[in-house]
Write an enzyme that holds these catalytic residues in place. Structure first.
Site, short mmCIF file in Angstrom:
data_model
loop_
_atom_site.label_atom_id
_atom_site.label_comp_id
_atom_site.label_asym_id
_atom_site.label_seq_id
_atom_site.Cartn_x
_atom_site.Cartn_y
_atom_site.Cartn_z
N GLN A 82 0.82 -1.21 0.00
CA GLN A 82 0.00 0.00 0.00
C GLN A 82 0.86 1.28 0.00
OE1 GLN A 82 -3.15 0.82 -0.36
NE2 GLN A 82 -3.90 -1.26 -0.63
N SER A 83 1.99 1.22 -0.66
CA SER A 83 2.91 2.34 -0.69
C SER A 83 2.33 3.55 -1.42
CB SER A 83 4.22 1.93 -1.37
OG SER A 83 5.03 3.05 -1.64
N ASN A 84 2.38 4.70 -0.76
CA ASN A 84 2.02 5.95 -1.42
C ASN A 84 3.08 6.37 -2.43
OD1 ASN A 84 -0.28 6.40 0.42
ND2 ASN A 84 1.34 6.66 1.94
#
Length: 340
Positions: A82-84
């Site tokens: 879920q890396s921005n």
């Protein structure tokens, strides 16, 4: 010439592509200020403009600037599922007509299907990113090497790749974005006592601290640990700040005594929601109508509350918290955040 103008002139020495919509606002949180007994402000870097905003936009201006300088047509980057960072990189690549290759690392154990399908994952799919996977969550060198292996194959296909590194041994180009961000805040708010920021890779924390100090601003800066305990994080920050000083050509003594980190909201670990994190997230939403993400900003606000409880932040002080965005990740944490 203002200090901000001097910093901007220094930053022109580095290739850069403009991705920011505009200067982000600073907003006073009136109800929260009354509740906590401090003068609390939010630097709204959730409003940087590109693909739901967030702090990574500032960092990517310099990474993509260098990529274009090298005439790259493909950017490779690694991060958590879920890396921005990887989602914003995919958006920047789309805007610039480039291909993005996103490597997703298994950093957070025990997550359900929503974590792997919604939030930043869904957005990056819509952006047309290519995917690869890395099964280990705590091997920065291995993750970077996997990107280089993929880059070698892309070169053999006639493409021109550029790797955005995760490891701390590489020049912290992304931190330059927060040197500018810290100077921006110093121009917006000449006087405040304390700033509270997330501290993970170290690029945002290190750049922000440096930008304030190069602007002549002496506010205390606390980095809230989101991935490592404070002993490990302080050592990492020393490396980041040393490399940033070498990159920009300033004396590292300017910042070496100013590294303050706090890990009381880290448990149970990176990307996991503990009691402090959940309480902070709900308190901000229910008091100010502002959402925080569970990985960075909710832990940052939990850290601010912890520092206030401990007396490190005192009643009546003027405090600025950096809102780094990351809100799409909320949807990946639906199972953990739904009321029981």
């Amino acid at each position: 010439m203002t200090m901000h103008m001097q910093i901007d002139r220094k930053l022109t020495e580095f290739p850069r592509v403009r991705l920011m919509t505009e200067v982000t606002p600073v907003e006073r949180l009136n109800r929260m200020s009354d509740r906590l007994g401090i003068d609390l402000w939010l630097k709204r870097d959730d409003l940087t403009g590109l693909s739901f905003g967030g702090n990574k936009t500032r960092q990517l201006e310099f990474y993509f600037g260098e990529a274009l300088h090298q005439k790259a047509d493909t950017v490779l980057i690694t991060g958590a599922v879920q890396s921005n960072f990887v989602r914003t990189a995919a958006a920047a690549a789309a805007r610039l007509g480039m291909t993005s290759v996103l490597q997703l690392e298994e950093r957070v154990p025990g997550m359900g299907p929503a974590y792997y399908r919604s939030g930043n994952v869904l957005l990056a799919q819509i952006l047309g990113a290519e995917y690869m996977y890395f099964p280990v969550g705590e091997d920065e060198v291995g993750a970077d090497n996997a990107l280089h292996d993929r880059a070698a194959r892309l070169r053999a296909e006639g493409r021109t790749p550029y790797v955005i590194h995760l490891g701390v041994d590489h020049p912290p180009l992304g931190a330059l974005g927060y040197v500018q961000g810290g100077a921006e805040l110093a121009d917006q708010m000449a006087e405040f006592d304390v700033a509270v920021v997330p501290s993970g890779s170290g690029a945002t924390h290190g750049g922000f601290l440096t930008g304030l100090r190069l602007s002549g601003h002496g506010a205390q800066v606390y980095g809230i640990c989101v991935r490592r305990d404070q002993t490990q994080q302080k050592a990492r920050m020393e490396k980041v700040l040393g490399k940033l000083a070498a990159l920009m050509g300033f004396d590292p003594a300017l910042v070496k005594e100013d590294i303050h980190v706090w890990d009381g909201a880290l448990a149970p670990g990176y990307g996991q929601i503990g009691d402090r994190t959940r309480t902070a997230l709900e308190l901000m939403a229910q008091t100010e109508g502002i959402f925080l993400d569970p990985v960075y900003t909710a832990k940052t606000f939990a850290g601010l509350l912890g520092l206030l409880d401990s007396g490190a932040i005192r009643k009546g002080q003027k405090v600025v918290m950096l809102h780094t965005g990351g809100l799409p990740a909320l949807f990946g944490y639906q199972d953990q955040l739904e009321p029981t």
